[in-house]
Write a protein that holds these residues in place. Structure first.
Motif, mmCIF file in Angstrom:
data_model
loop_
_atom_site.group_PDB
_atom_site.id
_atom_site.type_symbol
_atom_site.label_atom_id
_atom_site.label_comp_id
_atom_site.label_asym_id
_atom_site.label_seq_id
_atom_site.Cartn_x
_atom_site.Cartn_y
_atom_site.Cartn_z
ATOM 1 N N ILE A 188 18.838 -28.886 20.197
ATOM 2 C CA ILE A 188 19.398 -27.533 20.165
ATOM 3 C C ILE A 188 20.848 -27.627 19.703
ATOM 4 O O ILE A 188 21.668 -28.329 20.308
ATOM 5 C CB ILE A 188 19.303 -26.868 21.556
ATOM 6 N N LEU A 189 21.139 -26.915 18.608
ATOM 7 C CA LEU A 189 22.503 -26.914 18.063
ATOM 8 C C LEU A 189 23.426 -26.095 18.973
ATOM 9 O O LEU A 189 22.961 -25.167 19.622
ATOM 10 C CB LEU A 189 22.479 -26.296 16.657
ATOM 11 N N ARG A 190 24.710 -26.458 19.031
ATOM 12 C CA ARG A 190 25.387 -27.568 18.397
ATOM 13 C C ARG A 190 25.406 -28.835 19.254
ATOM 14 O O ARG A 190 25.367 -29.948 18.751
ATOM 15 C CB ARG A 190 26.878 -27.228 18.208
ATOM 16 N N ASP A 216 18.930 -31.274 24.821
ATOM 17 C CA ASP A 216 20.137 -30.454 24.902
ATOM 18 C C ASP A 216 20.965 -31.002 26.055
ATOM 19 O O ASP A 216 20.450 -31.112 27.170
ATOM 20 C CB ASP A 216 19.767 -28.982 25.158
ATOM 21 N N ALA A 258 20.419 -22.247 19.188
ATOM 22 C CA ALA A 258 20.319 -21.342 20.345
ATOM 23 C C ALA A 258 21.730 -21.165 20.854
ATOM 24 O O ALA A 258 22.407 -22.145 21.145
ATOM 25 C CB ALA A 258 19.427 -21.944 21.419
HETATM 26 MG MG LIG Z 1 23.495 -24.303 22.608
#
Ligand SMILES: [Mg+2]
Ligand SMILES: O=P(O)(O)OC[C@H]1O[C@H](OP(=O)(O)OP(=O)(O)O)[C@H](O)[C@@H]1O
Ligand SMILES: O=c1cc[nH]c(=O)[nH]1
Length: 219
Positions: A79-81, A136, A104
């Motif tokens: 999940i970015l970043r 994440d 997200a």
């Molecule tokens: Mg995030």
């Protein structure tokens, strides 16, 4: 859900965790990213013990060596970043993995205490019959992890799911436990007590995305 809280056994992981949390050391963003990456490597090793293995014969220059090797069926999704350095650490060990990335982020509505999770960018291979590792570093309310998993559903049904996180808050871990099936694994380096009224983990470490990559403007 099987919860593997790696802080229950003292190890070198404690050093990396304390550096992530330390308000002085964490200002060195390169060290911050590298410590998350190192934790990704440790998580990769730990979770590798619960993968499926097949017998293989390796031809050495002097003979045959019997071994077992894990099936190369991993899709690594981050999940970015803030997931990027954790992704890098996992990919250092699962170097043949396919990769998925998803954005997200929290969109604050009218006040800083209420937000919804916005999923926009998603690049993902087929997940049908694969081993999905969803990474994440921060599991606060757990909403990003659950929203991400919902967004991945059209890509197929994985045969196994491993969630990887660095720090979770107990309410977020409880939320994720309810949302995922019993056989899903959560690999986590620490579970902190609570969230503050802005949804930050207490004591946590602050904003992982900003510490890794710098401040962002709200939009
Ligand atoms: Mg995030
Ligand atoms: O469990 P939750 O309550 O959903 O919170 C956790 C999410 O918050 C952070 O991302 P953030 O939204 O700060 O975005 P960033 O990585 O771009 O900084 C973190 O990396 C998770 O994705
Ligand atoms: O404590 C928190 C919660 C969400 N995201 C972060 O980066 N930190």
């Amino acid at each position: 859900m099987h919860i593997h809280n790696l802080s229950e056994t003292p190890s070198i992981l404690n050093t990396f965790m304390s550096e992530l949390r330390d308000e002085t050391i964490q200002k060195d963003s390169m060290r911050f990213r590298r410590n998350i990456e190192r934790i990704g490597e440790i998580m990769g090793y730990e979770l590798s013990k619960s993968l499926q293995y097949d017998a293989e014969t390796i031809q050495t220059p002097l003979g045959k060596s019997e071994t077992v090797l894990h099936r190369k069926d991993i899709v690594l999704c981050s999940i970015l970043r803030a997931g990027v350095p954790l992704h890098d650490g996992l990919l250092n060990y699962f170097d043949a993995a396919e990769n998925a990335f998803i954005s997200a982020y929290r969109q604050h509505k009218h006040d800083p205490e209420s937000f919804e999770i916005i999923v926009e960018y998603l690049a993902c291979p087929s997940l049908e019959g694969k081993t999905l590792i969803l990474a994440d570093p921060m599991l606060a309310t757990g909403q990003s992890m659950v929203a991400t998993f919902e967004a991945l559903k059209p890509f197929g049904t994985p045969k196994a799911i491993h969630l990887v996180s660095v720090i979770g808050a107990q309410p977020g871990v409880d939320f994720v436990s309810k949302a995922f099936d019993q056989e899903v694994h959560l690999w986590i380096a620490a579970i902190d007590e609570k969230l503050n009224d802005k949804g930050y983990i207490i004591p946590g470490l602050g904003d992982a995305g900003d510490l890794a990559f710098g401040n962002k403007l709200q939009h």
